[in-house]
Enzyme design. Structure first.
Site, PDB file in Angstrom:
ATOM      1  CB  THR A  13      -0.953  -0.012   1.181  1.00  0.00           C
ATOM      2  OG1 THR A  13      -1.871  -1.221   1.074  1.00  0.00           O
ATOM      3  CG2 THR A  13      -1.526   1.292   1.275  1.00  0.00           C
ATOM      4  CB  SER A  58       2.456  -8.093   0.785  1.00  0.00           C
ATOM      5  OG  SER A  58       1.233  -8.189   1.667  1.00  0.00           O
ATOM      6  CB  THR A  89       0.387  -4.489   6.186  1.00  0.00           C
ATOM      7  OG1 THR A  89      -1.012  -4.301   5.690  1.00  0.00           O
ATOM      8  CG2 THR A  89       0.984  -3.127   6.523  1.00  0.00           C
ATOM      9  CG  ASP A  90      -2.836  -7.514   3.176  1.00  0.00           C
ATOM     10  OD1 ASP A  90      -3.158  -6.911   4.121  1.00  0.00           O
ATOM     11  OD2 ASP A  90      -3.459  -7.526   2.052  1.00  0.00           O
ATOM     12  NE  ARG A 246      -4.595 -20.444  13.958  1.00  0.00           N
ATOM     13  CZ  ARG A 246      -5.803 -19.837  14.096  1.00  0.00           C
ATOM     14  NH1 ARG A 246      -6.826 -20.077  13.115  1.00  0.00           N
ATOM     15  NH2 ARG A 246      -6.224 -18.730  14.786  1.00  0.00           N
ATOM     16  CB  THR A 277      -3.309 -21.586  21.144  1.00  0.00           C
ATOM     17  OG1 THR A 277      -4.591 -21.241  21.688  1.00  0.00           O
ATOM     18  CG2 THR A 277      -2.321 -20.432  21.440  1.00  0.00           C
ATOM     19  CD  GLN A 278      -9.265 -22.628  16.853  1.00  0.00           C
ATOM     20  OE1 GLN A 278     -10.077 -21.861  17.150  1.00  0.00           O
ATOM     21  NE2 GLN A 278      -9.216 -23.934  16.687  1.00  0.00           N
ATOM     22  CB  CYS A 279      -5.516 -18.149  22.414  1.00  0.00           C
ATOM     23  SG  CYS A 279      -6.818 -18.980  23.244  1.00  0.00           S
TER      24      CYS A 279
END
Ligand code: ASP
Length: 342
Positions: A13, A58, A89-90, A246, A277-279
């Site tokens: 961007t 990206s 950033t992606d 995950r 973990t998904q956390c």
């Protein structure tokens, strides 16, 4: 002494502009970016620019282009004090993670940055991100060593270890965070470096580049209601060598006999399965609940507090270098460059 910095422009961007026909943002070349940023000429460092022939969004980044970045860094390593990579950033956290493994014993800063608003927009965050990244890449300590000889992401006032970073916001300027490791520096009126947590390489040894990445891997997220057919289909995919799974909370999974049998069979075939973990924050502790304990028993390895971006990049890197599954399992279980806390 003026530091020499190589600015590698991949796209993102920061250098984009609106395509009048579609109304969508598209990457443009570096000259476009520089025309919007007269401040660039005033930066007190010797800056040379290397740009991708065709700048990319990206979301088109891939392991071959990571190899290109490593080649560019290796080809210019002795002539520059530091490297700044302008990147969308992606997928920046994936690239930063991959580079941290591909550039072993890194002795110079490699700082990735970008922006949420193109540099030609009045409220752009791109100018500050770029100027501060260059300052950080050029900084030295009292011994003349680079202040931050690591692969990092600099964004919105925070310098984060690259392989600990995650994109957390598609709207706010604070696009990145590192939930399981503190920032290496905070940039306010002054740049405050947290030297005690910055990695130090062995300056008596050279930096060793690595290129091979095996992409026969998958990230797989558990969810209530997951079906046997779909999981078996995934585990039987031809060439599959590694899975980042995950799981819930501290590494927990449903206690379904078919799932445990399928995972046992996959590990028996040499597929490496890593539990993360998904956390957003906190580590996996597989022995804490019985579901996690069962995973441990069927040969699933803890990914500790690694991010998904870092864990998949580390797995691709290790699988790219050996077929020795014991060695891969051993290296997944230790920190190679500050990516997990044990
Ligand atoms: N889609 C853009 C990219 O990743 C987003 C950004 O740069 O912020 O290239």
């Amino acid at each position: 002494m003026t530091s020499r910095i190589l600015l590698i422009y991949t796209g993102g961007t920061i250098g984009m502009d609106l395509n009048p026909a579609t109304g969508a943002l598209e990457p443009l070349d570096f000259n476009h970016l520089i025309k919007q940023m007269p401040e660039f000429a005033a930066i007190p460092a010797g800056i040379d620019v290397y740009q991708f022939e065709a700048p990319i969004d990206s979301s088109d980044m891939n392991p071959k282009l990571w190899g290109r970045l490593v080649e560019i860094i290796v080809g210019h390593y002795d002539r520059y004090d530091g490297f700044v990579i302008l990147h969308g950033t992606d997928t920046m956290a994936f690239t930063a993670s991959a580079l941290s493994f591909m550039l072993e014993n890194l002795t110079k800063p490699v700082i990735l940055t970008g922006s949420q608003l193109p540099v030609n927009q009045l409220r752009t965050d791109g100018k500050e991100n770029l100027i501060t990244s260059i300052e950080i890449a050029a900084a030295h300590d009292a011994d003349g060593h680079p202040r931050v000889p690591e692969v990092c992401i600099y964004f919105s006032g925070k310098l984060l270890r690259g392989n600990r970073s995650t994109k957390i916001n598609s709207e706010g300027f604070n696009a990145f965070d590192s939930f399981n490791f503190p920032p290496l520096a905070d940039a306010g009126v002054n740049i405050i470096y947290h030297d005690e947590i910055i990695l130090r390489p062995d300056y008596t040894k050279p930096m060793t580049p690595h290129f091979a990445m095996d992409t026969n891997v998958v990230v797989f997220t558990l969810f209530p209601g997951i079906t046997k057919e779909i999981v078996l289909h995934l585990l039987e995919a031809p060439h599959l060598r590694g899975i980042v799974m995950r799981t819930y909370g501290s590494g927990n999974a449903p206690q379904l006999p078919w799932l445990m049998e399928a995972l046992t069979e996959a590990t028996r075939r040499g597929i490496i399965i890593i539990n993360i973990t998904q956390c957003a924050a906190g580590p996996v502790q597989m022995a804490r609940y019985s579901g996690g304990f069962l995973l441990q028993n069927v040969g699933v390895i803890s990914g500790y507090d690694g991010t998904v971006e870092c864990t998949i990049a580390k797995l691709m890197h290790l699988l790219g270098h050996t077929t020795d599954t014991d060695l891969i399992r051993e290296k997944m279980s230790r920190s190679l460059c500050g990516e997990i806390s044990l």
